[in-house]
Enzyme design. Structure first.
Site, PDB file in Angstrom:
ATOM      1  N   ASP A 179     104.343 -43.656  41.345  1.00  0.00           N
ATOM      2  CA  ASP A 179     104.627 -44.616  42.422  1.00  0.00           C
ATOM      3  C   ASP A 179     104.712 -46.036  41.851  1.00  0.00           C
ATOM      4  O   ASP A 179     105.601 -46.809  42.205  1.00  0.00           O
ATOM      5  CB  ASP A 179     103.511 -44.521  43.473  1.00  0.00           C
ATOM      6  CG  ASP A 179     103.972 -44.921  44.867  1.00  0.00           C
ATOM      7  OD1 ASP A 179     105.191 -44.918  45.127  1.00  0.00           O
ATOM      8  OD2 ASP A 179     103.097 -45.234  45.702  1.00  0.00           O
ATOM      9  N   HIS A 262     112.672 -44.940  46.149  1.00  0.00           N
ATOM     10  CA  HIS A 262     112.046 -44.429  47.372  1.00  0.00           C
ATOM     11  C   HIS A 262     113.075 -43.816  48.328  1.00  0.00           C
ATOM     12  O   HIS A 262     112.756 -42.883  49.072  1.00  0.00           O
ATOM     13  CB  HIS A 262     111.203 -45.508  48.062  1.00  0.00           C
ATOM     14  CG  HIS A 262     109.807 -45.600  47.505  1.00  0.00           C
ATOM     15  ND1 HIS A 262     109.525 -46.287  46.349  1.00  0.00           N
ATOM     16  CD2 HIS A 262     108.625 -45.044  47.919  1.00  0.00           C
ATOM     17  CE1 HIS A 262     108.220 -46.175  46.080  1.00  0.00           C
ATOM     18  NE2 HIS A 262     107.659 -45.422  47.019  1.00  0.00           N
ATOM     19  N   HIS A 265     113.452 -40.451  47.023  1.00  0.00           N
ATOM     20  CA  HIS A 265     112.237 -39.727  47.434  1.00  0.00           C
ATOM     21  C   HIS A 265     112.383 -39.209  48.867  1.00  0.00           C
ATOM     22  O   HIS A 265     112.103 -38.053  49.158  1.00  0.00           O
ATOM     23  CB  HIS A 265     111.009 -40.642  47.333  1.00  0.00           C
ATOM     24  CG  HIS A 265     109.846 -40.179  48.154  1.00  0.00           C
ATOM     25  ND1 HIS A 265     109.691 -40.523  49.484  1.00  0.00           N
ATOM     26  CD2 HIS A 265     108.811 -39.351  47.859  1.00  0.00           C
ATOM     27  CE1 HIS A 265     108.607 -39.926  49.955  1.00  0.00           C
ATOM     28  NE2 HIS A 265     108.056 -39.235  48.992  1.00  0.00           N
ATOM     29  N   HIS A 279     103.661 -37.582  46.506  1.00  0.00           N
ATOM     30  CA  HIS A 279     104.600 -38.699  46.715  1.00  0.00           C
ATOM     31  C   HIS A 279     105.075 -39.299  45.390  1.00  0.00           C
ATOM     32  O   HIS A 279     106.276 -39.387  45.130  1.00  0.00           O
ATOM     33  CB  HIS A 279     103.890 -39.752  47.581  1.00  0.00           C
ATOM     34  CG  HIS A 279     104.632 -41.037  47.728  1.00  0.00           C
ATOM     35  ND1 HIS A 279     105.660 -41.199  48.630  1.00  0.00           N
ATOM     36  CD2 HIS A 279     104.509 -42.223  47.081  1.00  0.00           C
ATOM     37  CE1 HIS A 279     106.135 -42.443  48.534  1.00  0.00           C
ATOM     38  NE2 HIS A 279     105.445 -43.080  47.602  1.00  0.00           N
TER      39      HIS A 279
END
Ligand SMILES: [Zn+2]
Length: 363
Positions: A179, A262, A265, A279
């Protein structure tokens, strides 16, 4: 010195947690810190660590604040938030404390917002940059995502006990590095394109310097931090990486802005295949795909080698997509590129076809 160009009047901004404290054994400071916010507290403990932490948290608060400890139900749902709000009202709480992983912390933040009370966040893993943020992800009772909710302010205090984080599985720390890896690339994209951050305005210069510092920190200390975590030790490398994963990445993404990694993602999450992956593991794949989209082959190779050194996935099969059919990848690309999506914060136009090509290079 004379500045000849017209003054730039675009508002720029950054947001931060009120206080941040990190140490081995920091839980011991919880009581004296909490006393600065009120006399009565309700503390929500993640169900996974309730039995492990109940005694330590009660002891830390004892003599400082009157506290009622509650076991979290597991989901960050409107029902769970409502229960915590009711418990806090019954206890006439003046502050709310949350300890544990993402869902328990988000439940705490949302309840504190509904109550208008100060909130202390105690993350027990460093698997994402969510703890410092003014964001909570609300889920339906069946575990599907309902919506993201933006809170008016960041937590009043984020208290990080690195001894606890060192005892959690190293996979969580690695995911947090994934992340944190996205933070620089996404912030830099937003800086180049002039895209807005989470405050709907471009970030101040400091936001990009924090994002850069986040990247440099994980590159330098990531592999060593995982070794310390394997040994259950909060050593100097783990201290630096926890700060990067939680504080630097938290400020960096909220104030610098988010982009392709993201968005990809979010696209990957459309596939059932990836649901057992964390995540940050999926975000790492998003970073690699983003570098392919930009045609930055040298940087791609550097980041891919780094990912391998910190146990992060580098191929779609590593996050459960063993059978990467064109249909599946098209689903990911469609979601990543939908109108208004953060992928359009990139400084170059990004099409579904470009995402598809990048993903195929990660098969
Ligand atoms: Zn993230």
């Amino acid at each position: 010195m004379l500045v000849e160009s017209a003054p730039d009047i675009t508002p720029r901004g950054a947001r931060f947690p009120g206080r941040y404290i990190q140490a081995k054994g920091a839980i011991g400071l919880l009581g004296q810190e909490a006393a600065g916010f009120g006399k009565r507290a309700v503390a929500l403990l993640d169900r996974g660590i309730f039995d492990l932490l109940e005694t330590d948290i009660a002891a830390a608060l004892s003599g400082h604040v009157e506290a009622k400890l509650i076991r979290h139900g597991g989901e960050c749902s409107e029902h769970e938030i409502g229960s915590l709000v009711a418990a806090a009202r019954n206890a006439q709480a003046e502050l709310i404390i949350g300890a544990g992983g993402g869902k328990a912390l988000d439940t705490t933040k949302a309840a504190a917002r509904d109550l208008g009370l100060p909130v202390i966040i105690v993350p027990t893993i460093a698997a994402s940059d969510a703890p410092c943020s003014a964001l909570a992800v609300i889920y339906n009772e069946d575990g599907t995502v309902a919506y993201d909710t933006f809170l008016p302010s960041n937590p009043n205090l984020v208290l990080v006990d690195t001894a606890l984080i060192a005892k959690a599985p190293a996979r969580f720390l690695a995911a947090g590095i994934g992340d944190a890896l996205a933070t620089w690339y996404e912030a830099d994209s937003c800086r180049q394109s002039g895209a807005s951050n989470c405050m709907r305005m471009p970030g101040v210069s400091l936001a990009f310097e924090i994002a850069r510092f986040c990247r440099d920190t994980i590159f330098k200390y990531g592999a060593a931090a995982l070794k310390e975590c394997d040994a259950g030790q909060a050593g100097p490398a783990l201290e630096r990486v926890v700060e990067a994963n939680i504080l630097l990445s938290g400020i960096g993404f909220e104030s610098g802005g988010v982009a392709a990694a993201h968005a990809i993602h979010h696209g990957l999450c459309e596939l059932e295949d990836v649901h057992h992956h964390l995540h940050g593991e999926k975000v790492a794949i998003g970073v690699l795909a983003g570098l392919k989209i930009h045609g930055r082959e040298d940087e791609f190779l550097k980041v891919r080698d780094f990912c391998r050194s910190v146990r992060l996935p580098t191929r779609l099969a590593d996050i459960g997509i063993a059978d990467a059919t064109s249909d599946k990848l098209a689903t990911v690309a469609r979601r990543a590129c939908r109108p208004g999506e953060i992928i359009h914060n990139e400084p170059i136009p990004v099409s579904e076809a470009a995402v598809l090509t990048a993903l195929k290079e990660l098969v």
